[in-house]
Design a protein around this motif. Structure first.
Motif, PDB file in Angstrom:
ATOM      1  N   VAL A 147      -7.234  22.482  -7.698  1.00 20.90           N
ATOM      2  CA  VAL A 147      -6.596  21.671  -8.730  1.00 20.90           C
ATOM      3  C   VAL A 147      -6.707  20.199  -8.346  1.00 20.90           C
ATOM      4  CG1 VAL A 147      -4.501  21.308 -10.078  1.00 20.90           C
ATOM      5  CG2 VAL A 147      -4.983  23.574  -9.113  1.00 20.90           C
ATOM      6  N   LEU A 148      -7.397  19.436  -9.173  1.00 21.68           N
ATOM      7  CA  LEU A 148      -7.613  18.018  -8.893  1.00 21.68           C
ATOM      8  C   LEU A 148      -6.761  17.195  -9.839  1.00 21.68           C
ATOM      9  CD1 LEU A 148     -11.476  18.073  -8.477  1.00 21.68           C
ATOM     10  CD2 LEU A 148      -9.752  18.074  -6.696  1.00 21.68           C
ATOM     11  N   ARG A 149      -5.755  16.558  -9.291  1.00 19.04           N
ATOM     12  CA  ARG A 149      -4.855  15.755 -10.106  1.00 19.04           C
ATOM     13  C   ARG A 149      -5.256  14.283 -10.020  1.00 19.04           C
ATOM     14  NH1 ARG A 149      -1.376  19.517 -11.424  1.00 19.04           N
ATOM     15  NH2 ARG A 149      -1.043  21.222  -9.955  1.00 19.04           N
ATOM     16  N   PRO A 150      -5.046  13.544 -11.089  1.00 21.44           N
ATOM     17  CA  PRO A 150      -5.452  12.133 -11.093  1.00 21.44           C
ATOM     18  C   PRO A 150      -4.841  11.358  -9.928  1.00 21.44           C
ATOM     19  CG  PRO A 150      -4.814  12.826 -13.301  1.00 21.44           C
ATOM     20  CD  PRO A 150      -4.440  13.942 -12.373  1.00 21.44           C
ATOM     21  N   ALA A 151      -5.695  10.558  -9.272  1.00 23.40           N
ATOM     22  CA  ALA A 151      -5.239   9.733  -8.149  1.00 23.40           C
ATOM     23  C   ALA A 151      -4.679   8.434  -8.715  1.00 23.40           C
ATOM     24  CB  ALA A 151      -6.400   9.456  -7.189  1.00 23.40           C
ATOM     25  N   THR A 152      -3.371   8.425  -8.980  1.00 19.74           N
ATOM     26  CA  THR A 152      -2.749   7.301  -9.687  1.00 19.74           C
ATOM     27  C   THR A 152      -1.802   6.484  -8.814  1.00 19.74           C
ATOM     28  OG1 THR A 152      -0.996   8.785 -10.466  1.00 19.74           O
ATOM     29  CG2 THR A 152      -2.898   8.479 -11.909  1.00 19.74           C
ATOM     30  N   HIS A 153      -1.613   6.851  -7.550  1.00 19.98           N
ATOM     31  CA  HIS A 153      -0.682   6.113  -6.696  1.00 19.98           C
ATOM     32  C   HIS A 153      -1.229   4.725  -6.370  1.00 19.98           C
ATOM     33  CE1 HIS A 153       1.924   9.483  -6.193  1.00 19.98           C
ATOM     34  NE2 HIS A 153       1.017  10.226  -5.595  1.00 19.98           N
ATOM     35  N   ASP A 154      -0.314   3.767  -6.202  1.00 17.99           N
ATOM     36  CA  ASP A 154      -0.703   2.462  -5.683  1.00 17.99           C
ATOM     37  C   ASP A 154      -0.263   2.372  -4.226  1.00 17.99           C
ATOM     38  OD1 ASP A 154       2.044   2.128  -5.786  1.00 17.99           O
ATOM     39  OD2 ASP A 154       1.999   0.711  -7.452  1.00 17.99           O
ATOM     40  N   LEU A 155      -0.559   1.241  -3.581  1.00 19.93           N
ATOM     41  CA  LEU A 155      -0.245   1.114  -2.153  1.00 19.93           C
ATOM     42  C   LEU A 155       1.256   1.179  -1.894  1.00 19.93           C
ATOM     43  CD1 LEU A 155      -2.824  -1.591  -1.010  1.00 19.93           C
ATOM     44  CD2 LEU A 155      -2.806   0.844  -0.441  1.00 19.93           C
ATOM     45  N   ALA A 156       2.049   0.648  -2.807  1.00 23.62           N
ATOM     46  CA  ALA A 156       3.504   0.721  -2.632  1.00 23.62           C
ATOM     47  C   ALA A 156       3.968   2.177  -2.623  1.00 23.62           C
ATOM     48  CB  ALA A 156       4.203  -0.057  -3.742  1.00 23.62           C
ATOM     49  N   ALA A 157       3.371   3.001  -3.492  1.00 26.64           N
ATOM     50  CA  ALA A 157       3.729   4.420  -3.522  1.00 26.64           C
ATOM     51  C   ALA A 157       3.308   5.120  -2.237  1.00 26.64           C
ATOM     52  CB  ALA A 157       3.085   5.096  -4.732  1.00 26.64           C
ATOM     53  N   LEU A 158       2.163   4.738  -1.686  1.00 24.89           N
ATOM     54  CA  LEU A 158       1.704   5.357  -0.440  1.00 24.89           C
ATOM     55  C   LEU A 158       2.626   5.004   0.724  1.00 24.89           C
ATOM     56  CD1 LEU A 158      -2.198   5.103  -0.569  1.00 24.89           C
ATOM     57  CD2 LEU A 158      -0.664   6.851  -1.475  1.00 24.89           C
ATOM     58  N   ILE A 159       3.218   3.812   0.696  1.00 21.99           N
ATOM     59  CA  ILE A 159       4.208   3.459   1.730  1.00 21.99           C
ATOM     60  C   ILE A 159       5.416   4.386   1.619  1.00 21.99           C
ATOM     61  CG2 ILE A 159       5.793   1.674   2.542  1.00 21.99           C
ATOM     62  CD1 ILE A 159       3.739  -0.411   1.648  1.00 21.99           C
ATOM     63  N   ARG A 160       5.877   4.597   0.380  1.00 25.95           N
ATOM     64  CA  ARG A 160       7.040   5.478   0.176  1.00 25.95           C
ATOM     65  C   ARG A 160       6.739   6.912   0.599  1.00 25.95           C
ATOM     66  NH1 ARG A 160       7.161   2.512  -4.689  1.00 25.95           N
ATOM     67  NH2 ARG A 160       6.258   4.272  -5.825  1.00 25.95           N
ATOM     68  N   LEU A 161       5.496   7.349   0.401  1.00 28.59           N
ATOM     69  CA  LEU A 161       5.112   8.715   0.750  1.00 28.59           C
ATOM     70  C   LEU A 161       4.832   8.881   2.242  1.00 28.59           C
ATOM     71  CD1 LEU A 161       2.724   9.461  -2.259  1.00 28.59           C
ATOM     72  CD2 LEU A 161       4.964  10.495  -1.850  1.00 28.59           C
ATOM     73  N   GLY A 162       4.792   7.784   2.991  1.00 27.93           N
ATOM     74  CA  GLY A 162       4.509   7.868   4.418  1.00 27.93           C
ATOM     75  C   GLY A 162       3.040   7.941   4.754  1.00 27.93           C
ATOM     76  N   THR A 163       2.162   7.680   3.782  1.00 23.22           N
ATOM     77  CA  THR A 163       0.720   7.685   4.045  1.00 23.22           C
ATOM     78  C   THR A 163       0.321   6.526   4.942  1.00 23.22           C
ATOM     79  OG1 THR A 163       0.259   8.776   1.922  1.00 23.22           O
ATOM     80  CG2 THR A 163      -1.556   7.575   2.944  1.00 23.22           C
ATOM     81  N   VAL A 164       0.988   5.400   4.762  1.00 26.42           N
ATOM     82  CA  VAL A 164       0.706   4.206   5.561  1.00 26.42           C
ATOM     83  C   VAL A 164       1.990   3.383   5.615  1.00 26.42           C
ATOM     84  CG1 VAL A 164      -0.078   2.879   3.550  1.00 26.42           C
ATOM     85  CG2 VAL A 164      -0.920   2.285   5.825  1.00 26.42           C
ATOM     86  N   ASP A 165       2.178   2.624   6.693  1.00 28.60           N
ATOM     87  CA  ASP A 165       3.365   1.773   6.772  1.00 28.60           C
ATOM     88  C   ASP A 165       3.058   0.412   6.144  1.00 28.60           C
ATOM     89  OD1 ASP A 165       1.882   0.368   8.651  1.00 28.60           O
ATOM     90  OD2 ASP A 165       2.995   1.136  10.374  1.00 28.60           O
ATOM     91  N   ALA A 166       4.053  -0.458   6.120  1.00 25.86           N
ATOM     92  CA  ALA A 166       3.898  -1.751   5.448  1.00 25.86           C
ATOM     93  C   ALA A 166       2.801  -2.602   6.103  1.00 25.86           C
ATOM     94  CB  ALA A 166       5.227  -2.504   5.452  1.00 25.86           C
ATOM     95  N   THR A 167       2.724  -2.552   7.438  1.00 28.24           N
ATOM     96  CA  THR A 167       1.686  -3.322   8.136  1.00 28.24           C
ATOM     97  C   THR A 167       0.305  -2.776   7.810  1.00 28.24           C
ATOM     98  OG1 THR A 167       3.220  -3.803   9.946  1.00 28.24           O
ATOM     99  CG2 THR A 167       0.869  -4.101  10.381  1.00 28.24           C
ATOM    100  N   GLY A 168       0.183  -1.462   7.792  1.00 27.11           N
ATOM    101  CA  GLY A 168      -1.089  -0.845   7.440  1.00 27.11           C
ATOM    102  C   GLY A 168      -1.498  -1.175   6.016  1.00 27.11           C
ATOM    103  N   ALA A 169      -0.535  -1.182   5.088  1.00 30.54           N
ATOM    104  CA  ALA A 169      -0.835  -1.528   3.705  1.00 30.54           C
ATOM    105  C   ALA A 169      -1.316  -2.974   3.596  1.00 30.54           C
ATOM    106  CB  ALA A 169       0.394  -1.307   2.826  1.00 30.54           C
ATOM    107  N   ALA A 170      -0.713  -3.862   4.391  1.00 33.02           N
ATOM    108  CA  ALA A 170      -1.154  -5.260   4.396  1.00 33.02           C
ATOM    109  C   ALA A 170      -2.590  -5.372   4.899  1.00 33.02           C
ATOM    110  CB  ALA A 170      -0.216  -6.101   5.262  1.00 33.02           C
ATOM    111  N   LEU A 171      -2.932  -4.573   5.892  1.00 32.05           N
ATOM    112  CA  LEU A 171      -4.304  -4.565   6.402  1.00 32.05           C
ATOM    113  C   LEU A 171      -5.275  -4.049   5.340  1.00 32.05           C
ATOM    114  CD1 LEU A 171      -6.364  -4.913   8.631  1.00 32.05           C
ATOM    115  CD2 LEU A 171      -5.653  -2.700   9.588  1.00 32.05           C
TER     116      LEU A 171
END
Length: 386
Positions: free
Chosen positions: A154-178
């Protein structure tokens, strides 16, 4: 009577050539059995809906937002994969024959053949069969020794932005800035990782961070990427029909995309000979492009690209030369339990005739070759985040 209802009604509908809907099924039940109670009619409607419409008994599993895979290994073994890993569901099939019928019907919907002469199939289900993009794979006995195996990705649309990825724990704020700095510097990148690691999710978030004045042309096999960007154009490949005609490959679409004035060229997943066209494009002024690639680690990316480039007739030396000139950053995604995490950022470096990927950032920390990445950003006059 119930054990016999579905087979007899199915045969009557086939003989009559009637459209399958609630009215024709109810009429067929009453015609077959004379006076039938409402309970029997409802039973037949439910069973025939599962057998003849959409994804049948798997429809509710596929529609669950937390499910990424549905796996049928036996009539009484239907598994799902998602945030919590593999779990056995409560869904069951009456028998092996019903699993086989569903697999064959879905294969037909995907424009494929599945029978004793062609006992396996891989294809995409049309929108009429599922509300989300679903990739079908099925294998029939005796190739599948224990019974028909059915897999739905099942392939769902990839609609998250970087702010959402921070909330999900995919990357921290410093990583998102990078990551924002990498996008701002127009560094060409590849996102690597295993199946289900979150490669497309990260790529979609990165594309959403591209300046709205830039035109992005994306070439995909499945149409997953849906970034929040006003200049996003998507081309989707098309498989051949049941006669083997009408195929439009990713390789051809990359060529077409180059004629559409892209500021950034994106290949949703590099999986074949299209890598040759992509690398050629990235070496002719299309900086800031991107793609995803299956690989176990950043260090293995060159070897993976070698294998794909060989399909397109590109020599090993030619591949390494193209990669050294085009690709600036490798972002690696890994799955940790119920989270998809950006674990490493690497920088390709040419050593002699070969390219290797040097680790620059890992688990939120700059590491030994971080200066190489910092230098790339500084050369583009982009501030290096601490």
């Amino acid at each position: 009577m119930r054990a016999d209802v579905v087979d007899r009604v199915r045969q009557r509908l086939a003989d009559d050539g009637a459209d399958v809907n609630s009215a024709t099924v109810a009429a067929a039940v009453r015609a077959e059995f004379g006076v039938a109670g409402h309970e029997d009619v409802l039973f037949a409607l439910r069973q025939l809906r599962d057998e003849l419409v959409g994804l049948g008994p798997l429809a509710d599993l596929v529609s669950d937002d937390g499910v990424t895979d549905v796996l049928v290994t036996a009539p009484d073994q239907v598994w799902t994969d998602g945030a919590g890993g593999l779990r056995r569901s409560a869904v069951t099939f009456p028998d092996e024959a019903s699993v086989r019928r569903l697999a064959q019907r879905l294969a037909h919907a995907a424009g494929r053949r599945l029978d004793d002469a062609q006992p396996f199939v891989d294809g995409w289900l049309p929108a009429a069969a599922a509300k989300v993009r679903v990739r079908l794979h099925a294998v029939l006995p005796p190739i599948a020794a224990a019974g028909t195996c059915l897999s739905l990705r099942v392939l769902r649309p990839a609609t998250h932005d970087l702010a959402a990825l921070i909330r999900l724990g995919t990357v921290d704020a410093t990583g998102a800035a990078l990551l924002r700095a990498i996008i701002a510097a127009r560094l060409t990148l590849l996102v690597s990782g295993a199946t289900g690691a979150g490669k497309s999710t990260l790529l979609g978030a990165l594309l959403g961070a591209v300046a709205p004045t830039e035109r992005i042309v994306s070439v995909e096999d499945a149409g997953e990427l849906e970034p929040d960007h006003p200049q996003f154009v998507r081309l989707v490949a098309r498989p051949p029909n049941v006669e083997g005609a009408g195929e439009v490959t990713l390789r051809e679409l990359v060529r077409q995309a180059l004629r559409m004035r892209p500021d950034r060229l994106v290949v949703g997943e590099v999986r074949g000979s299209e890598v040759c066209e992509l690398l050629a494009a990235l070496n002719t002024g299309h900086e800031g492009g991107a793609g995803t690639l299956h690989a176990n680690s950043p260090a293995e990316v060159p070897a993976r690209l070698e294998a794909l480039a060989a399909l397109g007739g590109l020599t090993r030396a030619g591949l390494h030369s193209q990669v050294a000139a085009a690709v600036r950053v490798v972002l690696h995604m890994r799955r940790h339990g119920d989270r998809r995490v950006l674990t490493e950022i690497g920088v390709p470096h040419r050593r002699g005739d070969e390219v290797e990927v040097l680790p620059a950032w890992r688990d939120g920390q700059w590491i030994e070759h971080g200066t190489a990445l910092a230098r790339l950003l500084a050369e583009r006059e982009v501030t290096v985040p601490c």
